[in-house]
Design a protein around this motif. Structure first.
Motif, PDB file in Angstrom:
ATOM      1  N   LEU A  28     -43.869 -31.126 -18.791  1.00  0.00           N
ATOM      2  CA  LEU A  28     -42.438 -31.407 -18.668  1.00  0.00           C
ATOM      3  C   LEU A  28     -41.578 -30.191 -18.986  1.00  0.00           C
ATOM      4  O   LEU A  28     -40.503 -30.028 -18.414  1.00  0.00           O
ATOM      5  CB  LEU A  28     -42.043 -32.572 -19.576  1.00  0.00           C
ATOM      6  N   ARG A  29     -42.054 -29.339 -19.871  1.00  0.00           N
ATOM      7  CA  ARG A  29     -41.281 -28.141 -20.210  1.00  0.00           C
ATOM      8  C   ARG A  29     -41.156 -27.235 -18.990  1.00  0.00           C
ATOM      9  O   ARG A  29     -40.081 -26.722 -18.699  1.00  0.00           O
ATOM     10  CB  ARG A  29     -41.964 -27.412 -21.368  1.00  0.00           C
ATOM     11  N   GLN A  30     -42.246 -27.043 -18.251  1.00  0.00           N
ATOM     12  CA  GLN A  30     -42.211 -26.217 -17.043  1.00  0.00           C
ATOM     13  C   GLN A  30     -41.405 -26.884 -15.939  1.00  0.00           C
ATOM     14  O   GLN A  30     -40.685 -26.214 -15.195  1.00  0.00           O
ATOM     15  CB  GLN A  30     -43.632 -25.898 -16.554  1.00  0.00           C
ATOM     16  N   LEU A  31     -41.539 -28.192 -15.808  1.00  0.00           N
ATOM     17  CA  LEU A  31     -40.777 -28.929 -14.804  1.00  0.00           C
ATOM     18  C   LEU A  31     -39.280 -28.773 -15.067  1.00  0.00           C
ATOM     19  O   LEU A  31     -38.508 -28.476 -14.152  1.00  0.00           O
ATOM     20  CB  LEU A  31     -41.170 -30.409 -14.811  1.00  0.00           C
ATOM     21  N   PHE A  32     -38.879 -28.935 -16.321  1.00  0.00           N
ATOM     22  CA  PHE A  32     -37.483 -28.766 -16.689  1.00  0.00           C
ATOM     23  C   PHE A  32     -37.027 -27.347 -16.379  1.00  0.00           C
ATOM     24  O   PHE A  32     -35.955 -27.137 -15.794  1.00  0.00           O
ATOM     25  CB  PHE A  32     -37.275 -29.078 -18.181  1.00  0.00           C
ATOM     26  N   ALA A  33     -37.832 -26.362 -16.763  1.00  0.00           N
ATOM     27  CA  ALA A  33     -37.492 -24.948 -16.548  1.00  0.00           C
ATOM     28  C   ALA A  33     -37.293 -24.652 -15.064  1.00  0.00           C
ATOM     29  O   ALA A  33     -36.317 -24.009 -14.670  1.00  0.00           O
ATOM     30  CB  ALA A  33     -38.581 -24.050 -17.128  1.00  0.00           C
ATOM     31  N   THR A  34     -38.213 -25.126 -14.252  1.00  0.00           N
ATOM     32  CA  THR A  34     -38.147 -24.892 -12.809  1.00  0.00           C
ATOM     33  C   THR A  34     -36.897 -25.517 -12.208  1.00  0.00           C
ATOM     34  O   THR A  34     -36.185 -24.888 -11.421  1.00  0.00           O
ATOM     35  CB  THR A  34     -39.406 -25.450 -12.115  1.00  0.00           C
ATOM     36  N   ASN A  35     -36.618 -26.758 -12.591  1.00  0.00           N
ATOM     37  CA  ASN A  35     -35.451 -27.445 -12.043  1.00  0.00           C
ATOM     38  C   ASN A  35     -34.146 -26.842 -12.544  1.00  0.00           C
ATOM     39  O   ASN A  35     -33.188 -26.720 -11.775  1.00  0.00           O
ATOM     40  CB  ASN A  35     -35.511 -28.940 -12.352  1.00  0.00           C
ATOM     41  N   LEU A  36     -34.100 -26.438 -13.803  1.00  0.00           N
ATOM     42  CA  LEU A  36     -32.897 -25.791 -14.330  1.00  0.00           C
ATOM     43  C   LEU A  36     -32.600 -24.514 -13.544  1.00  0.00           C
ATOM     44  O   LEU A  36     -31.481 -24.291 -13.097  1.00  0.00           O
ATOM     45  CB  LEU A  36     -33.066 -25.468 -15.817  1.00  0.00           C
ATOM     46  N   ARG A  37     -33.620 -23.697 -13.352  1.00  0.00           N
ATOM     47  CA  ARG A  37     -33.462 -22.438 -12.609  1.00  0.00           C
ATOM     48  C   ARG A  37     -33.042 -22.701 -11.168  1.00  0.00           C
ATOM     49  O   ARG A  37     -32.137 -22.061 -10.643  1.00  0.00           O
ATOM     50  CB  ARG A  37     -34.778 -21.645 -12.663  1.00  0.00           C
ATOM     51  N   ARG A  38     -33.673 -23.694 -10.523  1.00  0.00           N
ATOM     52  CA  ARG A  38     -33.352 -24.032  -9.132  1.00  0.00           C
ATOM     53  C   ARG A  38     -31.898 -24.495  -8.998  1.00  0.00           C
ATOM     54  O   ARG A  38     -31.161 -24.008  -8.124  1.00  0.00           O
ATOM     55  CB  ARG A  38     -34.302 -25.131  -8.617  1.00  0.00           C
ATOM     56  N   ILE A  39     -31.493 -25.403  -9.871  1.00  0.00           N
ATOM     57  CA  ILE A  39     -30.128 -25.928  -9.805  1.00  0.00           C
ATOM     58  C   ILE A  39     -29.126 -24.821 -10.086  1.00  0.00           C
ATOM     59  O   ILE A  39     -28.094 -24.707  -9.414  1.00  0.00           O
ATOM     60  CB  ILE A  39     -29.963 -27.114 -10.778  1.00  0.00           C
ATOM     61  N   ARG A  40     -29.419 -23.987 -11.076  1.00  0.00           N
ATOM     62  CA  ARG A  40     -28.515 -22.878 -11.403  1.00  0.00           C
ATOM     63  C   ARG A  40     -28.372 -21.936 -10.215  1.00  0.00           C
ATOM     64  O   ARG A  40     -27.266 -21.529  -9.856  1.00  0.00           O
ATOM     65  CB  ARG A  40     -29.037 -22.112 -12.633  1.00  0.00           C
ATOM     66  N   HIS A  41     -29.481 -21.608  -9.563  1.00  0.00           N
ATOM     67  CA  HIS A  41     -29.428 -20.729  -8.383  1.00  0.00           C
ATOM     68  C   HIS A  41     -28.649 -21.388  -7.247  1.00  0.00           C
ATOM     69  O   HIS A  41     -27.877 -20.707  -6.559  1.00  0.00           O
ATOM     70  CB  HIS A  41     -30.841 -20.368  -7.907  1.00  0.00           C
ATOM     71  N   GLN A  42     -28.863 -22.684  -7.026  1.00  0.00           N
ATOM     72  CA  GLN A  42     -28.133 -23.397  -5.969  1.00  0.00           C
ATOM     73  C   GLN A  42     -26.629 -23.344  -6.197  1.00  0.00           C
ATOM     74  O   GLN A  42     -25.858 -23.299  -5.255  1.00  0.00           O
ATOM     75  CB  GLN A  42     -28.583 -24.862  -5.906  1.00  0.00           C
ATOM     76  N   ARG A  43     -26.227 -23.332  -7.446  1.00  0.00           N
ATOM     77  CA  ARG A  43     -24.809 -23.283  -7.782  1.00  0.00           C
ATOM     78  C   ARG A  43     -24.269 -21.848  -7.798  1.00  0.00           C
ATOM     79  O   ARG A  43     -23.064 -21.641  -7.930  1.00  0.00           O
ATOM     80  CB  ARG A  43     -24.554 -23.907  -9.170  1.00  0.00           C
ATOM     81  N   GLY A  44     -25.165 -20.876  -7.693  1.00  0.00           N
ATOM     82  CA  GLY A  44     -24.749 -19.477  -7.701  1.00  0.00           C
ATOM     83  C   GLY A  44     -24.241 -19.018  -9.063  1.00  0.00           C
ATOM     84  O   GLY A  44     -23.334 -18.193  -9.146  1.00  0.00           O
ATOM     85  N   ILE A  45     -24.838 -19.557 -10.110  1.00  0.00           N
ATOM     86  CA  ILE A  45     -24.410 -19.251 -11.471  1.00  0.00           C
ATOM     87  C   ILE A  45     -25.461 -18.368 -12.145  1.00  0.00           C
ATOM     88  O   ILE A  45     -26.650 -18.653 -12.077  1.00  0.00           O
ATOM     89  CB  ILE A  45     -24.217 -20.561 -12.270  1.00  0.00           C
ATOM     90  N   SER A  46     -25.005 -17.347 -12.838  1.00  0.00           N
ATOM     91  CA  SER A  46     -25.922 -16.484 -13.599  1.00  0.00           C
ATOM     92  C   SER A  46     -26.306 -17.178 -14.907  1.00  0.00           C
ATOM     93  O   SER A  46     -25.645 -18.134 -15.341  1.00  0.00           O
ATOM     94  CB  SER A  46     -25.248 -15.151 -13.918  1.00  0.00           C
ATOM     95  N   GLN A  47     -27.350 -16.677 -15.539  1.00  0.00           N
ATOM     96  CA  GLN A  47     -27.739 -17.214 -16.842  1.00  0.00           C
ATOM     97  C   GLN A  47     -26.599 -17.037 -17.846  1.00  0.00           C
ATOM     98  O   GLN A  47     -26.335 -17.924 -18.648  1.00  0.00           O
ATOM     99  CB  GLN A  47     -28.989 -16.513 -17.370  1.00  0.00           C
ATOM    100  N   GLU A  48     -25.946 -15.898 -17.779  1.00  0.00           N
ATOM    101  CA  GLU A  48     -24.849 -15.623 -18.701  1.00  0.00           C
ATOM    102  C   GLU A  48     -23.708 -16.622 -18.507  1.00  0.00           C
ATOM    103  O   GLU A  48     -23.143 -17.139 -19.477  1.00  0.00           O
ATOM    104  CB  GLU A  48     -24.346 -14.200 -18.506  1.00  0.00           C
TER     105      GLU A  48
END
Length: 76
Positions: free
Chosen positions: A3-23
């Motif tokens: 679940l930790r990897q699943l969450f990580a993957t989805n968080l990164r995917r959603i963030r990229h889809q929104r065009g938002i940087s980590q910062e």
């Protein structure tokens, strides 16, 4: 299923889809950017409060972070 990897993957995917940087995500969620990085790499556990902050910052339901990738979106 990790679940930790699943969450990580989805968080990164959603963030990229929104065009938002980590910062920017860190700022919107009031979380340290280094913590966002650790979460996206799957090296730290995420509590409910942090899930709620990410959910609010990205405007998604918390359950979106735990949905398995469809066959269409899985990398080859």
């Amino acid at each position: 299923m990790d679940l930790r990897q699943l969450f990580a993957t989805n968080l990164r995917r959603i963030r990229h889809q929104r065009g938002i940087s980590q910062e920017e995500l860190a700022h919107l969620a009031a979380i340290d950017r280094a913590h966002v990085s650790k979460v996206e790499r799957g090296i730290t556990y995420v509590g409910l409060e942090i899930i709620g902050k990410f959910s609010g910052a990205l405007d998604v339901e918390p359950a979106e972070f735990f949905k398995p990738a469809s066959k269409k979106t899985r990398p080859r």
